[in-house]
Design a protein around this motif. Structure first.
Motif, mmCIF file in Angstrom:
data_model
loop_
_atom_site.group_PDB
_atom_site.id
_atom_site.type_symbol
_atom_site.label_atom_id
_atom_site.label_comp_id
_atom_site.label_asym_id
_atom_site.label_seq_id
_atom_site.Cartn_x
_atom_site.Cartn_y
_atom_site.Cartn_z
ATOM 1 N N LEU A 116 -1.364 27.572 84.574
ATOM 2 C CA LEU A 116 -0.869 28.869 84.299
ATOM 3 C C LEU A 116 -1.549 28.951 82.618
ATOM 4 C CD1 LEU A 116 -0.240 31.463 85.026
ATOM 5 C CD2 LEU A 116 2.286 30.694 84.533
ATOM 6 N N ILE A 117 -1.026 27.944 81.945
ATOM 7 C CA ILE A 117 -1.207 28.192 80.413
ATOM 8 C C ILE A 117 -2.724 28.275 80.091
ATOM 9 C CG2 ILE A 117 -1.112 26.943 78.160
ATOM 10 C CD1 ILE A 117 1.723 25.531 79.237
ATOM 11 N N SER A 118 -3.534 27.646 80.667
ATOM 12 C CA SER A 118 -5.030 27.520 80.435
ATOM 13 C C SER A 118 -5.561 28.908 80.966
ATOM 14 C CB SER A 118 -5.474 26.396 80.799
ATOM 15 O OG SER A 118 -5.595 26.075 82.347
ATOM 16 N N SER A 119 -5.201 29.352 82.019
ATOM 17 C CA SER A 119 -5.718 30.309 82.870
ATOM 18 C C SER A 119 -5.427 31.801 82.033
ATOM 19 C CB SER A 119 -5.317 30.488 84.177
ATOM 20 O OG SER A 119 -5.762 29.299 85.191
ATOM 21 N N MET A 120 -4.344 31.742 81.505
ATOM 22 C CA MET A 120 -3.947 32.861 80.662
ATOM 23 C C MET A 120 -4.917 33.474 79.469
ATOM 24 S SD MET A 120 0.368 32.899 80.857
ATOM 25 C CE MET A 120 0.550 34.439 80.024
ATOM 26 N N GLN A 121 -5.496 32.520 79.020
ATOM 27 C CA GLN A 121 -6.434 32.513 78.123
ATOM 28 C C GLN A 121 -7.863 33.309 78.475
ATOM 29 O OE1 GLN A 121 -5.582 31.553 74.822
ATOM 30 N NE2 GLN A 121 -3.588 30.790 75.659
ATOM 31 N N LEU A 122 -8.066 33.268 79.861
ATOM 32 C CA LEU A 122 -9.014 33.923 80.405
ATOM 33 C C LEU A 122 -10.356 33.686 80.082
ATOM 34 C CD1 LEU A 122 -7.469 37.705 80.096
ATOM 35 C CD2 LEU A 122 -7.480 36.224 82.199
ATOM 36 N N GLU A 123 -10.332 32.342 79.725
ATOM 37 C CA GLU A 123 -11.795 31.681 79.427
ATOM 38 C C GLU A 123 -12.601 31.555 80.759
ATOM 39 O OE1 GLU A 123 -12.098 28.339 77.012
ATOM 40 O OE2 GLU A 123 -10.393 28.562 75.962
ATOM 41 N N SER A 124 -12.014 31.460 82.037
ATOM 42 C CA SER A 124 -12.473 31.547 83.114
ATOM 43 C C SER A 124 -12.464 32.887 83.941
ATOM 44 C CB SER A 124 -12.042 30.433 84.123
ATOM 45 O OG SER A 124 -11.853 29.321 83.352
ATOM 46 N N GLY A 125 -12.069 33.984 82.998
ATOM 47 C CA GLY A 125 -11.907 35.190 83.799
ATOM 48 C C GLY A 125 -10.654 35.414 84.527
ATOM 49 N N LEU A 126 -10.612 36.572 85.204
ATOM 50 C CA LEU A 126 -9.433 37.036 85.780
ATOM 51 C C LEU A 126 -9.275 36.198 87.083
ATOM 52 C CD1 LEU A 126 -9.540 40.939 85.576
ATOM 53 C CD2 LEU A 126 -7.845 39.118 84.558
ATOM 54 N N GLY A 127 -10.412 35.670 87.502
ATOM 55 C CA GLY A 127 -10.412 34.713 88.661
ATOM 56 C C GLY A 127 -9.497 33.567 88.524
ATOM 57 N N ALA A 128 -9.158 33.018 87.454
ATOM 58 C CA ALA A 128 -8.126 31.987 87.005
ATOM 59 C C ALA A 128 -7.045 32.325 87.350
ATOM 60 C CB ALA A 128 -8.645 31.623 85.711
ATOM 61 N N LEU A 129 -6.473 33.303 86.999
ATOM 62 C CA LEU A 129 -5.118 33.761 87.469
ATOM 63 C C LEU A 129 -4.974 33.917 88.832
ATOM 64 C CD1 LEU A 129 -4.301 36.323 84.626
ATOM 65 C CD2 LEU A 129 -3.516 34.065 84.775
ATOM 66 N N PHE A 130 -5.911 34.405 89.650
ATOM 67 C CA PHE A 130 -5.961 34.457 90.952
ATOM 68 C C PHE A 130 -5.759 33.290 91.574
ATOM 69 C CE2 PHE A 130 -8.209 34.398 95.124
ATOM 70 C CZ PHE A 130 -7.365 35.538 96.017
ATOM 71 N N ARG A 131 -6.617 32.297 91.289
ATOM 72 C CA ARG A 131 -6.339 30.936 91.780
ATOM 73 C C ARG A 131 -5.040 30.131 91.305
ATOM 74 N NH1 ARG A 131 -11.901 31.301 89.505
ATOM 75 N NH2 ARG A 131 -13.225 30.965 91.242
ATOM 76 N N CYS A 132 -4.411 30.630 90.190
ATOM 77 C CA CYS A 132 -3.171 30.204 90.091
ATOM 78 C C CYS A 132 -2.044 30.693 91.091
ATOM 79 C CB CYS A 132 -2.629 30.640 88.805
ATOM 80 S SG CYS A 132 -3.191 29.602 87.270
ATOM 81 N N ALA A 133 -2.231 31.969 91.420
ATOM 82 C CA ALA A 133 -1.542 32.496 92.574
ATOM 83 C C ALA A 133 -1.378 31.945 93.595
ATOM 84 C CB ALA A 133 -1.759 34.143 92.451
ATOM 85 N N ARG A 134 -2.673 31.464 93.929
ATOM 86 C CA ARG A 134 -3.236 31.031 95.304
ATOM 87 C C ARG A 134 -2.412 29.592 95.319
ATOM 88 N NH1 ARG A 134 -8.392 27.779 96.675
ATOM 89 N NH2 ARG A 134 -8.085 27.292 98.941
ATOM 90 N N LEU A 135 -2.570 28.845 94.035
ATOM 91 C CA LEU A 135 -2.080 27.343 94.160
ATOM 92 C C LEU A 135 -0.624 27.566 94.295
ATOM 93 C CD1 LEU A 135 -2.346 24.619 93.716
ATOM 94 C CD2 LEU A 135 -2.274 24.761 91.179
ATOM 95 N N ALA A 136 0.220 28.479 93.570
ATOM 96 C CA ALA A 136 1.381 28.766 93.601
ATOM 97 C C ALA A 136 2.146 29.071 95.136
ATOM 98 C CB ALA A 136 2.019 30.018 92.743
ATOM 99 N N LEU A 137 1.221 29.955 95.657
ATOM 100 C CA LEU A 137 1.560 30.157 96.975
ATOM 101 C C LEU A 137 1.330 28.897 97.928
ATOM 102 C CD1 LEU A 137 2.845 32.864 98.306
ATOM 103 C CD2 LEU A 137 0.612 33.473 99.217
ATOM 104 N N PHE A 138 0.342 28.173 97.696
ATOM 105 C CA PHE A 138 0.227 26.930 98.482
ATOM 106 C C PHE A 138 1.284 26.054 98.548
ATOM 107 C CE2 PHE A 138 -1.649 22.865 98.576
ATOM 108 C CZ PHE A 138 -2.628 22.708 100.059
ATOM 109 N N VAL A 139 1.910 25.667 97.108
ATOM 110 C CA VAL A 139 2.874 24.822 96.844
ATOM 111 C C VAL A 139 4.110 25.398 97.470
ATOM 112 C CG1 VAL A 139 4.189 23.659 95.051
ATOM 113 C CG2 VAL A 139 1.752 23.806 94.749
ATOM 114 N N ALA A 140 4.284 26.512 97.195
ATOM 115 C CA ALA A 140 5.716 27.026 97.942
ATOM 116 C C ALA A 140 5.698 26.770 99.508
ATOM 117 C CB ALA A 140 5.762 28.502 97.603
ATOM 118 N N THR A 141 4.552 27.256 100.068
ATOM 119 C CA THR A 141 4.647 26.643 101.293
ATOM 120 C C THR A 141 4.985 25.449 101.757
ATOM 121 O OG1 THR A 141 2.784 28.700 101.613
ATOM 122 C CG2 THR A 141 3.031 27.104 103.611
ATOM 123 N N LEU A 142 4.313 24.454 100.989
ATOM 124 C CA LEU A 142 4.602 23.078 101.127
ATOM 125 C C LEU A 142 6.086 22.913 100.941
ATOM 126 C CD1 LEU A 142 1.450 21.111 99.433
ATOM 127 C CD2 LEU A 142 1.995 21.739 101.747
#
Length: 454
Positions: A116-142
């Motif tokens: 999340l810290i690195s993705s908020m810099q948006l160097e990889s675009g808004l898709g980075a935040l989307f992937r963070c949300a996906r990873l968070a939902l994935f971990v929450a399911t586990l």
């Protein structure tokens, strides 16, 4: 069928099975590939549906051209919808949010911080935040599923069934359109013609379920006919993919897993001996064919550079980085550098999540591997060793340890195998065996005739 833990019991042959327990097992057994003793009464069958949705989410949206063109946006909608459905269903099953401590899932949760810290810099675009949300939902399911992690093989069977279904779609695509399933673009290697799957993906799925099924057979948790239904077609698909990483991971992982059982299991010793003999005969008699398959028509120079991967790795390591990028990376991306795939989990994590991410991923292997080594020999321990070693080997030429991926699911199964039973996973009304109650029971049994105890 005798339980693996009974076979490993010291002091002689296993005790005679309880007729009542045998009848109950037969009445509740769920068939299918890799079937064996049913899940514990505390594990709903719907948990298997949740696991299947997680598998669908991690299939990805990029790959070979399919027989019926599927828009990437549609595939992404299906995979993300599967993750949302998995989380929702897991939440419904675990409304009281009963979770159990898990170092593995905790480390994945901590991995969200540098992501999340690195993705908020948006160097990889808004898709980075989307992937963070996906990873968070994935971990929450586990986290929600940890309630049913009890050290049994329930999730192993879910894993085998789901990936066997995926391989079934690959085989169906190859039968319907062999040309689309083995295109020249991939050098004639097998790809997914119905769902866009690459040869390394198919090889990975085949290798994992082959290894787990072999171990279930050695542990007498499934019959040989059911195992053959899974193993034989999976071996054929693995051979058609010409995936060297998956093949080496399968062989080395099985050697380590079976080696953990050799001293305590006669079946493991016999299998290990026959495997060595067959390997020697194959190496002598089919050396030329094996070399041709392994090289895949590539030159020695191309093989040395790992099919061009080394050039990407060198460029990634030579690229200038700020202190923040060194520590936390540039944000979650598509695991590529300069438009080319990184194909190395450690470098991909370093690029996207920095040294913080690399440290956490290394801690995952250290924790799971350390716990596996400290466990007594058992089928669950052997399956966990296989999965951990396979993921460690594949991490050198494939990415996926820093984001929601099949590799994190493999390691999640390993974590479930290494977990100890708790009140949350025990059957209702069944007292847990503690050291005190166990010692009292043993003292009482000393005064009971042997025929009565049996």
């Amino acid at each position: 069928m005798a339980d693996m833990d009974q076979e490993l019991r010291p002091g002689g042959p296993p005790a005679a099975p309880d007729p009542a327990a045998t009848a109950a097992t037969a009445a509740t057994a769920d068939g299918g590939p890799g079937a064996g003793p049913p899940p514990s009464t505390g594990t709903p069958r719907t948990v298997g549906v949740v696991w299947g949705l997680l598998v669908l989410n991690t299939l990805g949206s990029a790959g070979a051209k399919t027989i019926v063109p599927l828009p990437r946006s549609l595939i992404q909608l299906v995979t993300m919808g599967a993750l949302v459905a998995a989380f929702t269903l897991a939440l419904v099953l675990n409304l009281r949010l009963r979770v159990r401590p898990s170092a593995y899932v905790l480390l994945l949760t901590l991995l969200l911080v540098p992501s999340l810290i690195s993705s908020m810099q948006l160097e990889s675009g808004l898709g980075a935040l989307f992937r963070c949300a996906r990873l968070a939902l994935f971990v929450a399911t586990l986290w929600l599923l940890t309630r049913w992690w009890d050290g049994g093989t329930t999730f192993v069977r879910h894993h085998i069934r789901m990936y066997f279904a995926v391989l079934g779609s690959v085989a169906a695509g190859a039968l319907v359109s062999p040309g689309a399933a083995m295109p020249e673009l991939y050098g004639g290697r097998l790809v997914g013609a119905l769902w866009p799957l690459t040869p390394p993906q198919i090889g990975q799925y085949a290798a994992v379920i082959i290894g787990l099924t072999v171990l279930l057979v050695l542990g007498r948790r499934t019959d040989r006919t059911s195992a053959a239904v899974v193993i034989v077609p999976s071996v054929v698909l693995l051979a058609l993919t010409h995936t060297r990483t998956a093949t080496l991971g399968l062989l080395i992982g099985l050697v380590l897993a079976i080696g953990s059982l050799v001293l305590t299991s006669a079946a493991a010793r016999r299998f290990f001996t026959w495997t060595v003999l067959v390997a020697v005969v194959a190496a002598v008699g089919f050396a030329s064919a094996l070399r041709t398959w392994f090289l895949r028509g590539q030159s020695q120079e191309n093989l040395t550079s790992l099919t061009g991967r080394a050039k990407v790795w060198d460029a990634l390591l030579a690229a200038p980085r700020s202190t923040g990028e060194e520590l936390f990376g540039v944000g979650l991306g598509d695991k590529s550098f300069g438009g080319l795939p990184i194909d190395n989990s450690w470098l991909a994590v370093y690029h996207e999540q920095g040294w913080a991410g690399v440290t956490l991923v290394a801690a995952v292997f250290a924790v799971l591997g350390g716990v596996a080594l400290l466990r007594p020999p058992s089928l669950s321990r052997a399956c966990a060793i296989f999965l951990i070693s396979y993921c460690a080997i594949a991490s050198y030429t494939e990415a996926g340890l820093g984001d929601a991926s099949p590799y994190l699911l493999h390691l999640a199964v390993a974590a479930s195998l290494l977990a100890a039973p708790t009140p949350l996973t025990a059957a209702p009304g069944t007292p847990l065996a503690t050291p005190l109650t166990t010692s009292v029971t043993r003292r009482r049994q000393r005064h009971v005739p042997r025929w009565a105890r049996d």
